[in-house]
Motif scaffolding. Structure first.
Motif, PDB file in Angstrom:
ATOM      1  N   ILE A  17       0.852  -1.190   0.000  1.00  0.00           N
ATOM      2  CA  ILE A  17       0.000   0.000   0.000  1.00  0.00           C
ATOM      3  C   ILE A  17       0.886   1.237   0.000  1.00  0.00           C
ATOM      4  O   ILE A  17       1.766   1.375   0.846  1.00  0.00           O
ATOM      5  CB  ILE A  17      -0.923   0.006   1.235  1.00  0.00           C
ATOM      6  N   MET A  18       0.669   2.104  -0.982  1.00  0.00           N
ATOM      7  CA  MET A  18       1.460   3.326  -1.103  1.00  0.00           C
ATOM      8  C   MET A  18       0.539   4.506  -1.382  1.00  0.00           C
ATOM      9  O   MET A  18      -0.629   4.312  -1.716  1.00  0.00           O
ATOM     10  CB  MET A  18       2.507   3.185  -2.199  1.00  0.00           C
ATOM     11  N   TYR A  19       1.073   5.700  -1.255  1.00  0.00           N
ATOM     12  CA  TYR A  19       0.248   6.892  -1.421  1.00  0.00           C
ATOM     13  C   TYR A  19      -0.175   7.082  -2.873  1.00  0.00           C
ATOM     14  O   TYR A  19       0.601   6.933  -3.807  1.00  0.00           O
ATOM     15  CB  TYR A  19       0.984   8.149  -0.951  1.00  0.00           C
ATOM     16  N   ASN A  20      -1.432   7.433  -3.041  1.00  0.00           N
ATOM     17  CA  ASN A  20      -1.974   7.873  -4.315  1.00  0.00           C
ATOM     18  C   ASN A  20      -3.165   8.770  -3.984  1.00  0.00           C
ATOM     19  O   ASN A  20      -3.918   8.467  -3.064  1.00  0.00           O
ATOM     20  CB  ASN A  20      -2.417   6.685  -5.180  1.00  0.00           C
ATOM     21  N   GLU A  21      -3.303   9.877  -4.704  1.00  0.00           N
ATOM     22  CA  GLU A  21      -4.404  10.802  -4.400  1.00  0.00           C
ATOM     23  C   GLU A  21      -5.762  10.162  -4.587  1.00  0.00           C
ATOM     24  O   GLU A  21      -6.696  10.441  -3.851  1.00  0.00           O
ATOM     25  CB  GLU A  21      -4.260  12.069  -5.238  1.00  0.00           C
ATOM     26  N   GLU A  22      -5.882   9.302  -5.583  1.00  0.00           N
ATOM     27  CA  GLU A  22      -7.128   8.575  -5.825  1.00  0.00           C
ATOM     28  C   GLU A  22      -6.873   7.092  -5.550  1.00  0.00           C
ATOM     29  O   GLU A  22      -5.848   6.565  -5.964  1.00  0.00           O
ATOM     30  CB  GLU A  22      -7.583   8.746  -7.284  1.00  0.00           C
ATOM     31  N   PRO A  23      -7.785   6.401  -4.874  1.00  0.00           N
ATOM     32  CA  PRO A  23      -7.591   4.972  -4.646  1.00  0.00           C
ATOM     33  C   PRO A  23      -7.418   4.224  -5.972  1.00  0.00           C
ATOM     34  O   PRO A  23      -8.118   4.499  -6.948  1.00  0.00           O
ATOM     35  CB  PRO A  23      -8.882   4.550  -3.936  1.00  0.00           C
ATOM     36  N   LYS A  24      -6.463   3.305  -5.976  1.00  0.00           N
ATOM     37  CA  LYS A  24      -6.149   2.543  -7.186  1.00  0.00           C
ATOM     38  C   LYS A  24      -5.613   1.183  -6.763  1.00  0.00           C
ATOM     39  O   LYS A  24      -4.843   1.089  -5.814  1.00  0.00           O
ATOM     40  CB  LYS A  24      -5.097   3.301  -7.998  1.00  0.00           C
ATOM     41  N   LEU A  25      -6.018   0.120  -7.452  1.00  0.00           N
ATOM     42  CA  LEU A  25      -5.563  -1.217  -7.107  1.00  0.00           C
ATOM     43  C   LEU A  25      -5.110  -1.945  -8.366  1.00  0.00           C
ATOM     44  O   LEU A  25      -5.817  -1.956  -9.370  1.00  0.00           O
ATOM     45  CB  LEU A  25      -6.687  -2.005  -6.432  1.00  0.00           C
ATOM     46  N   THR A  26      -3.916  -2.538  -8.283  1.00  0.00           N
ATOM     47  CA  THR A  26      -3.350  -3.299  -9.391  1.00  0.00           C
ATOM     48  C   THR A  26      -2.941  -4.671  -8.883  1.00  0.00           C
ATOM     49  O   THR A  26      -2.222  -4.779  -7.887  1.00  0.00           O
ATOM     50  CB  THR A  26      -2.102  -2.587  -9.970  1.00  0.00           C
ATOM     51  N   VAL A  27      -3.402  -5.709  -9.562  1.00  0.00           N
ATOM     52  CA  VAL A  27      -3.011  -7.077  -9.227  1.00  0.00           C
ATOM     53  C   VAL A  27      -1.928  -7.482 -10.219  1.00  0.00           C
ATOM     54  O   VAL A  27      -2.153  -7.485 -11.429  1.00  0.00           O
ATOM     55  CB  VAL A  27      -4.214  -8.048  -9.325  1.00  0.00           C
ATOM     56  N   VAL A  28      -0.735  -7.809  -9.692  1.00  0.00           N
ATOM     57  CA  VAL A  28       0.383  -8.245 -10.530  1.00  0.00           C
ATOM     58  C   VAL A  28       0.462  -9.765 -10.415  1.00  0.00           C
ATOM     59  O   VAL A  28       0.706 -10.308  -9.337  1.00  0.00           O
ATOM     60  CB  VAL A  28       1.711  -7.580 -10.091  1.00  0.00           C
ATOM     61  N   GLN A  29       0.227 -10.427 -11.552  1.00  0.00           N
ATOM     62  CA  GLN A  29       0.228 -11.897 -11.585  1.00  0.00           C
ATOM     63  C   GLN A  29       1.651 -12.436 -11.682  1.00  0.00           C
ATOM     64  O   GLN A  29       2.569 -11.732 -12.098  1.00  0.00           O
ATOM     65  CB  GLN A  29      -0.582 -12.386 -12.799  1.00  0.00           C
TER      66      GLN A  29
ATOM     67  N   ASP B 101       2.809 -14.413 -13.822  1.00  0.00           N
ATOM     68  CA  ASP B 101       3.252 -14.436 -15.220  1.00  0.00           C
ATOM     69  C   ASP B 101       3.504 -13.037 -15.784  1.00  0.00           C
ATOM     70  O   ASP B 101       3.806 -12.881 -16.965  1.00  0.00           O
ATOM     71  CB  ASP B 101       2.252 -15.190 -16.097  1.00  0.00           C
ATOM     72  N   GLY B 102       3.379 -12.013 -14.934  1.00  0.00           N
ATOM     73  CA  GLY B 102       3.652 -10.641 -15.366  1.00  0.00           C
ATOM     74  C   GLY B 102       2.438  -9.869 -15.831  1.00  0.00           C
ATOM     75  O   GLY B 102       2.525  -8.658 -16.028  1.00  0.00           O
ATOM     76  N   THR B 103       1.320 -10.549 -16.027  1.00  0.00           N
ATOM     77  CA  THR B 103       0.127  -9.820 -16.447  1.00  0.00           C
ATOM     78  C   THR B 103      -0.388  -8.969 -15.286  1.00  0.00           C
ATOM     79  O   THR B 103      -0.175  -9.279 -14.121  1.00  0.00           O
ATOM     80  CB  THR B 103      -0.998 -10.764 -16.947  1.00  0.00           C
ATOM     81  N   ILE B 104      -1.066  -7.897 -15.663  1.00  0.00           N
ATOM     82  CA  ILE B 104      -1.555  -6.927 -14.685  1.00  0.00           C
ATOM     83  C   ILE B 104      -3.040  -6.714 -14.920  1.00  0.00           C
ATOM     84  O   ILE B 104      -3.485  -6.629 -16.063  1.00  0.00           O
ATOM     85  CB  ILE B 104      -0.795  -5.589 -14.847  1.00  0.00           C
TER      86      ILE B 104
END
Length: 180
Positions: A84-96, A98-101
């Motif tokens: 969890i890191m700072y971002n002005e707007e909530p954002k979520l990224t799943v890094v698989q 195999d490298g896919t996002i």
């Protein structure tokens, strides 16, 4: 020489080291050097929340964030690395693995899809989940990392945690369950 020049010199040296394999088995070393390069370039300070399963790690992270973002339960819950890191707007990224996002919703409900208790969960295919969140504590490039518990009955979840610990600048080790 100022701090910025020293930083650039270190980054240049790391870049050169990763460009040429010197010995057998160098791929693992090069990956570690690339990770270090990215950490230095981003000026991130990584705080890993660590402890045995069911000690209140996710509860502690939620308390630090001032919200109920991460799923919590009386049974083992966390099955992925959640950075969890700072971002002005909530954002979520799943890094698989195999490298896919893929992008997701920043919510406890969405994160439950990667829960240890969720039937048919997708956790085993995940390298880590990156969450951008507007929390003042994270503004100065602080990365707060919730981990699966060590000594978990599922050895894969414990191993994921042990592999991530060397990336930490600091570790918060949770010993006792938090009272609710």
């Amino acid at each position: 020489m100022d701090l910025q020049q020293e930083k650039e010199g270190i980054l240049q040296s790391l870049s050169e080291l990763t460009a040429k394999p010197y010995v057998k088995g160098y791929d693992k070393i090069a990956k570690g050097l690339r990770d270090l390069y990215n950490d230095i370039q981003g000026d991130f300070y990584t705080i890993v929340v660590l402890g045995e399963f069911k000690r209140g790690k996710s509860t502690l992270v939620n308390a630090l964030l001032g919200t109920k973002l991460l799923p919590m339960d009386i049974l083992p819950e966390t099955a992925t690395i959640n950075a969890i890191m700072y971002n002005e707007e909530p954002k979520l990224t799943v890094v698989q693995l195999d490298g896919t996002i893929k992008q997701g919703e920043v919510s406890c409900e969405f994160l439950k899809h990667y829960s240890a208790r969720e039937v048919g969960n997708e956790a085993e295919s995940v390298k880590y989940i990156k969450i951008g969140y507007p929390c003042d504590m994270l503004k100065n490039n602080i990365v707060l990392v919730d981990t699966p518990g060590v000594s978990d009955l599922n050895e894969q979840r414990s191993e994921v945690t042990y592999q991530f610990v060397p990336k930490a600048n600091a570790v918060l080790f949770v010993l006792m369950p938090m009272l609710r």
